[in-house]
Design a protein around this motif. Structure first.
Motif, mmCIF file in Angstrom:
data_model
loop_
_atom_site.group_PDB
_atom_site.id
_atom_site.type_symbol
_atom_site.label_atom_id
_atom_site.label_comp_id
_atom_site.label_asym_id
_atom_site.label_seq_id
_atom_site.Cartn_x
_atom_site.Cartn_y
_atom_site.Cartn_z
ATOM 1 N N PRO A 64 17.788 24.322 80.819
ATOM 2 C CA PRO A 64 19.048 24.050 80.188
ATOM 3 C C PRO A 64 19.911 24.305 79.306
ATOM 4 O O PRO A 64 19.930 25.290 79.059
ATOM 5 C CB PRO A 64 17.875 22.462 78.670
ATOM 6 C CG PRO A 64 17.257 23.322 78.538
ATOM 7 C CD PRO A 64 16.507 24.369 80.055
ATOM 8 N N GLU A 65 20.963 23.661 79.203
ATOM 9 C CA GLU A 65 22.685 24.649 78.250
ATOM 10 C C GLU A 65 22.232 23.876 77.103
ATOM 11 O O GLU A 65 21.934 22.723 76.369
ATOM 12 C CB GLU A 65 23.833 23.329 78.756
ATOM 13 C CG GLU A 65 24.230 23.387 79.649
ATOM 14 C CD GLU A 65 24.681 24.836 80.107
ATOM 15 O OE1 GLU A 65 25.619 25.537 79.525
ATOM 16 O OE2 GLU A 65 24.380 25.147 81.605
ATOM 17 N N LEU A 66 21.538 25.536 75.831
ATOM 18 C CA LEU A 66 21.455 25.565 74.801
ATOM 19 C C LEU A 66 22.577 26.197 74.619
ATOM 20 O O LEU A 66 22.785 27.172 74.278
ATOM 21 C CB LEU A 66 20.315 25.914 74.378
ATOM 22 C CG LEU A 66 18.875 24.971 75.074
ATOM 23 C CD1 LEU A 66 17.948 26.343 75.263
ATOM 24 C CD2 LEU A 66 18.737 23.919 74.859
ATOM 25 N N ASP A 67 22.798 25.003 73.076
ATOM 26 C CA ASP A 67 23.931 25.723 72.308
ATOM 27 C C ASP A 67 24.373 25.336 70.697
ATOM 28 O O ASP A 67 23.231 24.631 70.454
ATOM 29 C CB ASP A 67 25.682 25.624 72.867
ATOM 30 C CG ASP A 67 26.662 26.040 73.159
ATOM 31 O OD1 ASP A 67 26.600 27.226 71.604
ATOM 32 O OD2 ASP A 67 27.501 26.739 73.171
ATOM 33 N N VAL A 68 24.832 26.032 69.463
ATOM 34 C CA VAL A 68 25.131 25.623 68.465
ATOM 35 C C VAL A 68 24.720 23.881 69.277
ATOM 36 O O VAL A 68 26.792 23.302 69.504
ATOM 37 C CB VAL A 68 26.121 25.891 67.802
ATOM 38 C CG1 VAL A 68 26.499 26.051 66.844
ATOM 39 C CG2 VAL A 68 25.583 27.786 67.550
ATOM 40 N N GLY A 69 24.649 22.915 68.286
ATOM 41 C CA GLY A 69 24.770 21.431 67.759
ATOM 42 C C GLY A 69 24.069 20.415 68.509
ATOM 43 O O GLY A 69 24.049 19.363 69.060
ATOM 44 N N THR A 70 23.171 21.314 70.034
ATOM 45 C CA THR A 70 22.203 20.210 70.821
ATOM 46 C C THR A 70 21.375 20.231 70.385
ATOM 47 O O THR A 70 20.786 20.574 69.002
ATOM 48 C CB THR A 70 21.851 21.904 71.825
ATOM 49 O OG1 THR A 70 22.717 21.935 72.363
ATOM 50 C CG2 THR A 70 20.475 20.813 72.490
ATOM 51 N N THR A 71 21.079 18.973 70.132
ATOM 52 C CA THR A 71 20.160 17.949 70.066
ATOM 53 C C THR A 71 18.915 18.217 70.407
ATOM 54 O O THR A 71 18.950 17.814 72.237
ATOM 55 C CB THR A 71 20.663 15.961 69.574
ATOM 56 O OG1 THR A 71 21.570 15.670 68.673
ATOM 57 C CG2 THR A 71 19.315 15.414 68.937
ATOM 58 N N ILE A 72 17.985 18.037 70.214
ATOM 59 C CA ILE A 72 16.576 18.685 70.626
ATOM 60 C C ILE A 72 15.681 17.069 70.119
ATOM 61 O O ILE A 72 15.209 17.104 69.318
ATOM 62 C CB ILE A 72 15.263 20.166 70.156
ATOM 63 C CG1 ILE A 72 16.609 21.333 71.296
ATOM 64 C CG2 ILE A 72 14.058 20.049 70.767
ATOM 65 C CD1 ILE A 72 16.138 22.459 70.188
ATOM 66 N N LYS A 73 14.847 16.693 71.126
ATOM 67 C CA LYS A 73 14.319 15.402 70.423
ATOM 68 C C LYS A 73 12.647 15.660 71.744
ATOM 69 O O LYS A 73 12.498 16.199 72.795
ATOM 70 C CB LYS A 73 14.950 14.210 70.656
ATOM 71 C CG LYS A 73 15.998 13.601 70.065
ATOM 72 C CD LYS A 73 15.872 12.241 70.656
ATOM 73 C CE LYS A 73 17.801 11.778 69.715
ATOM 74 N NZ LYS A 73 17.658 10.859 70.321
ATOM 75 N N ILE A 74 12.061 14.725 71.195
ATOM 76 C CA ILE A 74 10.604 14.713 71.542
ATOM 77 C C ILE A 74 10.190 13.298 71.717
ATOM 78 O O ILE A 74 9.785 13.264 70.434
ATOM 79 C CB ILE A 74 9.098 15.182 71.263
ATOM 80 C CG1 ILE A 74 9.657 16.915 71.208
ATOM 81 C CG2 ILE A 74 7.933 15.358 71.751
ATOM 82 C CD1 ILE A 74 8.528 18.547 71.026
ATOM 83 N N ILE A 75 10.256 12.433 73.077
ATOM 84 C CA ILE A 75 9.934 10.819 72.680
ATOM 85 C C ILE A 75 8.574 10.801 73.551
ATOM 86 O O ILE A 75 8.220 11.657 74.329
ATOM 87 C CB ILE A 75 11.156 10.728 72.839
ATOM 88 C CG1 ILE A 75 12.165 11.014 72.903
ATOM 89 C CG2 ILE A 75 10.843 8.868 73.479
ATOM 90 C CD1 ILE A 75 14.125 10.357 73.917
ATOM 91 N N ARG A 76 7.734 9.900 72.396
ATOM 92 C CA ARG A 76 6.441 10.061 73.219
ATOM 93 C C ARG A 76 6.721 8.871 74.840
ATOM 94 O O ARG A 76 7.649 8.244 74.498
ATOM 95 C CB ARG A 76 5.988 8.462 72.386
ATOM 96 C CG ARG A 76 5.046 7.941 72.351
ATOM 97 C CD ARG A 76 3.936 6.465 72.188
ATOM 98 N NE ARG A 76 4.330 6.488 70.915
ATOM 99 C CZ ARG A 76 4.212 5.738 69.812
ATOM 100 N NH1 ARG A 76 4.562 4.348 70.068
ATOM 101 N NH2 ARG A 76 4.338 5.256 68.893
ATOM 102 N N ALA A 77 6.120 9.325 75.383
ATOM 103 C CA ALA A 77 5.788 8.813 77.040
ATOM 104 C C ALA A 77 5.940 7.115 76.938
ATOM 105 O O ALA A 77 4.476 6.535 75.983
ATOM 106 C CB ALA A 77 4.826 9.827 77.660
#
Length: 129
Positions: free
Chosen positions: A116-129
């Protein structure tokens, strides 16, 4: 009457990248990204994507989906320390190799696809399957 999608997401975890360590992007070569909260030790800080430390709302499990802005990855294995370390320290190593057995207790394993493109401001989420 308009039809509304019933794709309500249950977000288990959400954070943002605050800082990118000087060596953090180099881990792309081994399909890994290291997350750490702002309390990251100096010796590790340069290797990490520094994130907000946020509580995990529900345990992270195999089959959940981790997103980096609009890029999504299925979680294939969860080390037994991930839920504790990520929730308390903002720390985990993310491995993009599709492993189904967690080799390291503090690592989160995702399906193998384009890094993935990862940079300052990137939002990371974990979502239930």
């Amino acid at each position: 009457m308009s039809k509304v999608s019933s794709l309500a997401e249950t977000v288990k975890y959400e954070t943002k990248i605050l800082e990118v360590g000087s060596e953090a992007r180099g881990f792309k070569d081994i399909n890994m990204a290291i997350l750490f909260g702002d309390e990251a030790p100096d010796a590790l800080r340069s290797s990490c994507f520094i994130i907000n430390v946020n509580k995990i709302l529900e345990p992270i499990e195999v089959g959940d989906v981790m997103t980096f802005d609009d890029q999504s990855y299925k979680i294939t294995a969860v080390g037994n320390e991930v839920n504790t370390n990520l929730g308390n320290l903002g720390h985990t190593a993310i491995v993009f190799d599709g492993s189904t057995t967690p080799e390291l207790a503090g690592s989160l394993y995702l399906e193998e696809k384009t890094y993935p493109e990862l940079d300052v401001g990137t939002t990371i989420k974990i979502i239930r399957a």
